[in-house]
Design a protein around this motif. Structure first.
Motif, PDB file in Angstrom:
ATOM      1  N   GLN A 122       0.809  -1.206   0.000  1.00  0.00           N
ATOM      2  CA  GLN A 122       0.000   0.000   0.000  1.00  0.00           C
ATOM      3  C   GLN A 122       0.850   1.267   0.000  1.00  0.00           C
ATOM      4  O   GLN A 122       2.030   1.256   0.348  1.00  0.00           O
ATOM      5  N   SER A 123       0.236   2.378  -0.390  1.00  0.00           N
ATOM      6  CA  SER A 123       0.858   3.688  -0.205  1.00  0.00           C
ATOM      7  C   SER A 123       0.921   4.003   1.283  1.00  0.00           C
ATOM      8  O   SER A 123      -0.039   3.764   2.020  1.00  0.00           O
ATOM      9  N   ASP A 154       7.699  12.772   4.749  1.00  0.00           N
ATOM     10  CA  ASP A 154       7.125  13.194   3.464  1.00  0.00           C
ATOM     11  C   ASP A 154       7.705  12.473   2.258  1.00  0.00           C
ATOM     12  O   ASP A 154       7.324  12.781   1.125  1.00  0.00           O
ATOM     13  N   ILE A 155       8.599  11.527   2.443  1.00  0.00           N
ATOM     14  CA  ILE A 155       9.211  10.835   1.305  1.00  0.00           C
ATOM     15  C   ILE A 155       8.342   9.675   0.833  1.00  0.00           C
ATOM     16  O   ILE A 155       8.329   9.307  -0.326  1.00  0.00           O
ATOM     17  N   GLY A 156       7.586   9.092   1.755  1.00  0.00           N
ATOM     18  CA  GLY A 156       6.724   7.985   1.355  1.00  0.00           C
ATOM     19  C   GLY A 156       7.219   6.651   1.883  1.00  0.00           C
ATOM     20  O   GLY A 156       7.791   6.598   2.974  1.00  0.00           O
ATOM     21  N   PRO A 157       6.987   5.583   1.141  1.00  0.00           N
ATOM     22  CA  PRO A 157       6.611   5.527  -0.268  1.00  0.00           C
ATOM     23  C   PRO A 157       5.095   5.643  -0.510  1.00  0.00           C
ATOM     24  O   PRO A 157       4.332   4.806  -0.036  1.00  0.00           O
ATOM     25  N   TYR A 174       9.552   1.877  -6.978  1.00  0.00           N
ATOM     26  CA  TYR A 174       9.512   3.278  -7.406  1.00  0.00           C
ATOM     27  C   TYR A 174       8.284   3.917  -6.776  1.00  0.00           C
ATOM     28  O   TYR A 174       7.248   3.269  -6.603  1.00  0.00           O
ATOM     29  N   TRP A 175       8.371   5.217  -6.455  1.00  0.00           N
ATOM     30  CA  TRP A 175       7.231   5.863  -5.817  1.00  0.00           C
ATOM     31  C   TRP A 175       7.354   7.375  -5.903  1.00  0.00           C
ATOM     32  O   TRP A 175       8.400   7.926  -6.223  1.00  0.00           O
ATOM     33  N   LEU A 183      10.193  11.739  -8.379  1.00  0.00           N
ATOM     34  CA  LEU A 183       9.896  10.313  -8.311  1.00  0.00           C
ATOM     35  C   LEU A 183      11.155   9.614  -7.818  1.00  0.00           C
ATOM     36  O   LEU A 183      12.254   9.895  -8.298  1.00  0.00           O
ATOM     37  N   PHE A 184      10.982   8.720  -6.856  1.00  0.00           N
ATOM     38  CA  PHE A 184      12.116   8.026  -6.260  1.00  0.00           C
ATOM     39  C   PHE A 184      12.185   6.574  -6.726  1.00  0.00           C
ATOM     40  O   PHE A 184      11.191   5.991  -7.175  1.00  0.00           O
TER      41      PHE A 184
END
Length: 615
Positions: A122-123, A154-157, A174-175, A183-184
């Motif tokens: 999941q995100s 705040d980076i996520g993913p 990738y996210w 995009l990372f």
């Protein structure tokens, strides 16, 4: 899916491979053997959700789709749906409730099939697990790892995508979902259950790409790229083709007609990546189902490519959306494209390998555009609400008819103006003043379709109340697409209501497809394209054709690569400022007219007058 919704609120009120061909589109083209048809938006049981429960806003939605081919069957994952769908043919989708699921549900989930196992993530901005399943058809999920390590704030993913490189047996993620961050990408360690490779998660990822709206016109925000607000990048996906890595992303915002997908390319999964000059790779700014961003690219059982995406509704809430699926592929030069020409008209599914995407269009034309519609009753909401039957034929998903009562027997009748060969019908519902926040057993759709030549004698051509032999099992169908068993000659088409859940029956589109009995329209006599000083823009103008229903402006980076399409209606102006071009890239344009009988010969291909290395 965008993660900072408060930031989203600050923006204010919400408001294509195709080969160049000179052949006419013939009506009733030969049907591929055993082909099934589908029509966008996709006909699945979009779920009601809890997101706006506190605000008492009820609506069905579906966005950020991922379709994966797992063991030659298909699985569809969509934002905040409480589960997933399973299909054996890309037409009939069965909803599956898994045996475990995050309490907060899944936004823009990452899904991947490798050998006999499906992976799901999941995100998140917190520590969350990666799941796996060897029996997704049964809804069985297991924990691959208990928690992915936390990344910096705040980076996520968020909006993640998982990728396995078959050649090297290496794994990646990738996210990105932001108008601030890039995009990372990061390598994952399979030996440690797909956690980040390396000893320090904070140093395990790196930037892959950034938006550059000053060079890439299609990345600009707003309707038709007209808003100076900083655009959003999201929806990562990776496809490997003949040794090249295609890192895909979406921009500029889900709530606009120009929401599309682009790609950067590299010979290494972590770059450096180079911008593809033919971007965007998936783009559909005109028609009924506008926008096709934030999805994925997958292969069917014949090896043909498809691209999924999100189309915007936005009546009840900014994130009220539906999903679309369009044929895609790679041309002889390795250019990734998506065919959205007539993208919300019926299409065939492929029945063999190497089937050109332009051959999948059925040739069934829209017969219902702005045709007279008569309803059995109309809800009296207020002096300012326009809820009349004619709103179901204007091809605008945000206008609609509401019946006086949600009861069996309510009807909506279209007069096609003359007898036509009717092949399919799409009935699109919208939620109006609903109070449903969960799709339980009471939420399903039933209706009948009838046709007539004289508005007196009626024949039932489809019956969604027939549950004999599981012919029409009960399910919710917000975008119900019905292909008739055989072509039916008719002038009048009627929707007869039986059941939808909730307090109101509201329909935003009653779309009838088939063919007229006359000749296809003439080709527009003129088309001009003039590149502006700002090379991101071009001024287009064309001559109208008497009797035409609409036009497709087609363009691309070479005369034989007209992969982009913008559809216009004949009652719209015949001039347009196209703001989706890339700086320093030459473009070519052509136009075709269409009506209820078919599509004209494509016009002569012209260049944009810029002198940028035109052939």
């Amino acid at each position: 899916m965008r993660f900072l919704f408060l930031l989203f609120l600050r923006i204010g009120p919400l408001f294509i491979g195709i080969q160049t061909t000179i052949a006419q589109q013939r009506p009733n083209a030969a049907r591929p053997n055993a082909a099934r048809t589908y029509c966008n938006p996709m006909d699945i049981s979009y779920r009601y959700n809890f997101e706006q429960l506190n605000e008492k806003i009820s609506y069905r939605s579906g966005a950020d789709p991922v379709i994966i081919n797992h063991k030659n069957e298909y699985y569809l994952f969509v934002t905040i749906q409480g589960g997933w769908w399973h299909s054996k043919d890309l037409v009939n989708w069965r909803y599956i409730v898994p045996d475990k699921w995050p309490m907060e549900d899944m936004c823009a989930p990452a899904a991947l099939s490798v050998r006999d196992t499906m992976y799901l993530f999941q995100s998140t901005f917190e520590q969350r697990p990666i799941f796996y399943s060897t029996e997704p058809e049964k809804g069985k999920l297991n924990f691959l790892n208990r928690w992915m390590p936390r990344l910096p704030k705040d980076i996520g993913p968020w909006d993640p995508a998982l990728f396995h490189d078959d050649d090297t047996d290496k794994w990646y993620m990738y996210w990105g979902s932001s108008n601030v961050y890039p995009l990372f990408g990061a390598e994952l360690d399979k030996k440690r259950n797909l956690t980040y490779a390396g000893n320090n998660p904070a140093e395990s990822y790196k930037a892959m790409l950034w938006l550059d709206p000053y060079k890439h016109g299609w990345e600009r925000f707003g309707p038709n790229h007209s808003d100076p607000f900083k655009p959003f990048m999201e929806g990562a996906w990776m496809t490997k083709y003949k040794g090249t890595y295609y890192l895909q992303y979406s921009a500029p915002g889900t709530e606009y007609n120009v929401y599309g997908n682009g790609t950067y390319v590299s010979k290494d999964p972590l770059g450096p990546f180079e911008y593809a000059p033919y971007n965007p790779i998936a783009y559909k700014p005109g028609g009924f189902a506008t926008g096709c961003g934030h999805g994925n690219t997958f292969q069917d059982n014949f090896g043909n490519y498809w691209n999924t995406g999100t189309t915007w509704i936005g009546h009840n809430w900014g994130m009220e959306r539906r999903i679309v699926m369009n044929p895609a592929g790679f041309d002889k030069d390795g250019q990734l494209f998506t065919n959205t020409r007539f993208g919300d008209f019926p299409h065939y599914l492929a029945t063999k390998a190497g089937q050109p995407s332009d051959q999948l269009f059925t040739g069934w034309m829209l017969l219902s555009y702005r045709k007279p519609a008569v309803a059995s009753s109309t809800f009296k909401a207020s002096a300012v609400d326009t809820l009349s039957a004619d709103k179901t034929t204007d091809e605008n998903p945000r206008t609609f008819w509401v019946a006086g009562q949600n009861k069996p027997g309510e009807t909506l009748t279209l007069d096609l103006g003359a007898e036509r060969d009717v092949r399919a019908v799409q009935v699109d519902y919208i939620d109006y003043r609903q109070t449903i926040y969960e799709s339980d057993s009471t939420v399903y759709t039933q209706f009948k379709l009838l046709t007539s030549t004289d508005n007196k004698k009626w024949t039932v051509v489809a019956d969604l109340t027939d549950t004999s032999d599981r012919k029409e099992p009960k399910r919710d169908r917000a975008c119900a697409y019905i292909e008739l068993e055989k072509p039916t000659r008719a002038r009048y088409v009627r929707y007869e209501h039986v059941y939808v859940a909730g307090s109101h029956l509201a329909i935003n589109a009653f779309r009838v497809f088939g063919n007229g009995l006359g000749k296809v329209p003439a080709t527009p006599a003129t088309l001009t394209a003039k590149r502006q000083k700002d090379q991101r823009n071009a001024d287009l103008s064309w001559s109208k054709v008497p009797g035409a229903v609409g036009y497709n402006i087609r363009w691309g980076i070479a005369p034989d690569k007209l992969y982009q399409t913008y559809q216009f209606w004949n009652d719209q102006p015949s001039t347009f400022e196209l703001r989706a071009l890339n700086v320093g890239v030459p473009y070519y344009f052509a136009i075709e007219a269409f009506d209820e009988n078919g599509v004209s010969v494509l016009s002569k291909v012209i260049d944009d007058g810029s002198g940028l290395g035109h052939k």
